[in-house]
Write an enzyme that holds these catalytic residues in place. Structure first.
Site, mmCIF file in Angstrom:
data_model
loop_
_atom_site.group_PDB
_atom_site.id
_atom_site.type_symbol
_atom_site.label_atom_id
_atom_site.label_comp_id
_atom_site.label_asym_id
_atom_site.label_seq_id
_atom_site.Cartn_x
_atom_site.Cartn_y
_atom_site.Cartn_z
ATOM 1 C CG LEU A 206 6.079 6.546 1.771
ATOM 2 C CD1 LEU A 206 6.437 7.388 0.552
ATOM 3 C CD2 LEU A 206 5.955 7.423 3.010
ATOM 4 C CB ALA A 208 1.123 -2.061 0.459
ATOM 5 N N GLY A 209 -0.070 -1.735 -2.505
ATOM 6 C CA GLY A 209 -1.183 -1.954 -3.414
ATOM 7 C C GLY A 209 -1.158 -3.345 -3.997
ATOM 8 C CG HIS A 210 -4.449 -4.637 -6.403
ATOM 9 N ND1 HIS A 210 -5.155 -5.637 -5.763
ATOM 10 C CD2 HIS A 210 -5.296 -3.575 -6.492
ATOM 11 C CE1 HIS A 210 -6.371 -5.199 -5.484
ATOM 12 N NE2 HIS A 210 -6.481 -3.957 -5.912
ATOM 13 C CB VAL A 214 4.815 3.291 -2.227
ATOM 14 C CG1 VAL A 214 5.532 4.618 -2.439
ATOM 15 C CG2 VAL A 214 4.039 2.898 -3.478
ATOM 16 C CG ASP A 328 -5.914 2.221 -11.715
ATOM 17 O OD1 ASP A 328 -7.130 2.152 -11.462
ATOM 18 O OD2 ASP A 328 -5.032 1.829 -10.928
#
Length: 513
Positions: A206, A208-210, A214, A328
């Site tokens: 679904l 992607a991040g740091h 997901v 955040d």
């Protein structure tokens, strides 16, 4: 595909070519079932029992424990090594698979290139190109065993397994065989912790991040669709941290509020002899982020912004009452649960678009620093500071007021489509703009926005946290009651005419570049 072994095992489905060899002098009765390889080839729907022997060999040689006679199988194709790991204060019996072949061993479609891969429940393993199996660890309770056997015995169905659909084969076994197998499994797995892969099937990615990617997942028993955040691998060298992760997620799972994404479950999963991954199972929100809505519409109407922002503040108030500081808050972490209009007679419950009945704000990624480490989390925030409060950038002590600053930036963005601090508005630099709380309400973007909104934002974007609005002051602001604020905006915050060389690009415009 033909498959043979040299000694029959009770509890396995067998035919004349389905036998098993014991290479150890240890009596077979002393081995217990650790898992099964379930044959996925049509017409060959058998399962091979993998025991807790130290090494199980697979290949064409008659000396192998599991003999595969297809021509693309090497003499000694692969080995399963029993691996005992202490993870999250549990002693786990796992299988480490090592490829020894020329034609390869593939896990979920990917060739095994490292010698250190720990099999997970539901992994599809293909030896060469011809021999395809589904791997399942033995269940930790008799109920799970019965459920697994019932699932596998039922009609073949299609299941998503990461990157493809495969058939779940039909397998049957006698009640006496099931009883024998169940007793052996209970003996081995009396204290075995539940794995993520025991409970869930992974689906498509679904985002992607740091810190993590997901993926979509489905609860095997209930069918519930969830989102799972899979953190990047880390060393399994600190059991104290693993215990802390478990304790903190247990606390966060008790956080229940209509405007908060629910944390449903958490797991620590070994991925190699020395590394683990942490999994967070979350409520799945299907209707996108606030950021996507802003990009699509360029900016939001005042009434729409007000309805969304009040929900955001309500969720933050609850978090702060639980002594949780988000830190955040940004449009990407504000998810939207949208009830769509199905017929024209349905009455809208808010100032939404024509095809929408209602929108529920859901705050995501709260408490993230607990899972990534304080230093890494803070450094990442400081690297992308558009929504971050000045006191976080200076790495000084901070309070829940940091979330009020970020909320002020979000409200600003909702109403005009671009942030109050950006490199486009420099000099000074983006960071210095934040550290000086240097921003303005530029004409013509703010000409039609009520003074009351400017007053609220100007009391959220305050450099000194002690003078910044707290959550109750923000929620009780006259704007939410449609009361106009008279002469409340300071002269330097009046609508300023922006110079031609500093006209900012909206998020919509930037998304088209």
């Amino acid at each position: 595909m033909s498959l043979s072994t040299k000694r029959e095992h009770s509890g396995d489905v067998t035919d004349s070519s389905f036998k098993r060899q014991q290479r150890s002098n240890k009596p077979s009765s002393e081995y217990t079932c650790l898992g099964h390889l379930v044959n996925l080839i049509p017409g060959k729907e058998q399962k091979v029992e993998i025991t807790n022997r130290n090494v199980t060999t697979i290949g064409r040689s008659r000396s192998c424990d599991v003999i595969l006679s297809e021509p693309d199988i090497s003499t000694f194709h692969a080995e399963f090594h029993l691996l005992q790991m202490d993870v999250d204060n549990f002693q786990r019996n796992l299988i480490n698979v090592i490829d020894k072949s020329r034609n390869g061993t593939f896990i979920n479609g990917n060739r095994l290139v490292k010698k250190d891969y720990i099999l997970k429940n539901g992994d599809r393993i293909v030896f060469g190109k011809s021999c395809s199996f589904l791997f399942k660890y033995a269940s930790s309770s008799s109920t799970d065993i019965e459920n697994d056997d019932e699932k596998v015995s039922s009609e073949s169905r299609s299941y998503k397994n990461d990157d493809e659909v495969f058939k779940k084969p039909q397998i049957s076994a006698t009640s006496s065989q099931n009883a024998t197998t169940s007793a052996a499994i209970r003996k081995l797995n009396k204290t075995r912790p539940v794995s993520f892969f025991d409970k869930y099937l992974l689906g498509k990615e679904l985002g992607a991040g740091h810190y993590a990617l997901v993926k979509e997942a489905k609860n095997k028993k209930t069918g519930q669709q969830v989102a799972v955040k899979i953190f990047h691998a880390q060393q399994n060298d600190d059991q104290k941290k693993n215990k802390q992760f478990r304790e903190e997620t247990n606390i966060l799972m008790r956080v229940q509020h209509p405007n908060i994404v629910n944390l449903l479950d958490s797991f620590v999963e070994p991925i190699s002899k020395s590394q683990i991954q942490k999994y967070l199972v979350l409520e799945k929100i299907d209707d996108g982020e606030l950021f996507e809505r802003i990009v699509r519409k360029t900016c939001l109407r005042q009434d729409e912004s007000k309805a969304l922002f009040k929900q955001l503040l309500t969720g933050l108030k609850y978090l702060h009452e639980q002594n949780i500081i988000h830190r955040d808050i940004k449009p990407e972490n504000i998810l939207l649960n949208i009830t769509r209009r199905e017929n024209p007679s349905q009455v809208q419950l808010g100032p939404w678009d024509e095809d929408e009945i209602d929108i529920q704000v859901k705050i995501a990624d709260f408490g993230l620093a607990k899972f990534t480490g304080e230093m890494q989390f803070t450094n990442t925030l400081c690297g992308t500071p558009s929504y971050v409060a000045p006191e976080v950038l200076t790495k000084k002590g901070y309070t829940s007021k940091v979330d009020l600053w970020s909320a002020g930036v979000i409200l600003y963005v909702c109403l005009c489509g671009f942030p109050p601090f950006s490199d486009q508005l420099g000099p000074p630099s983006l960071k210095e703009q934040i550290l000086q709380a240097k921003y303005a309400f530029y004409s013509p973007y703010w000409d039609k926005i009520d003074d009351s909104v400017l007053h609220l934002i100007s009391n959220l974007l305050v450099l000194n946290p002690d003078e910044r609005y707290n959550i109750d002051e923000a929620l009780n602001h006259p704007w939410f009651n449609d009361i106009q604020q008279q002469s409340s905006v300071s002269l330097e915050l009046q609508r300023l005419q922006i110079t031609d060389n500093k006209i900012p690009k909206t998020y919509s415009e930037l998304s088209c570049l």
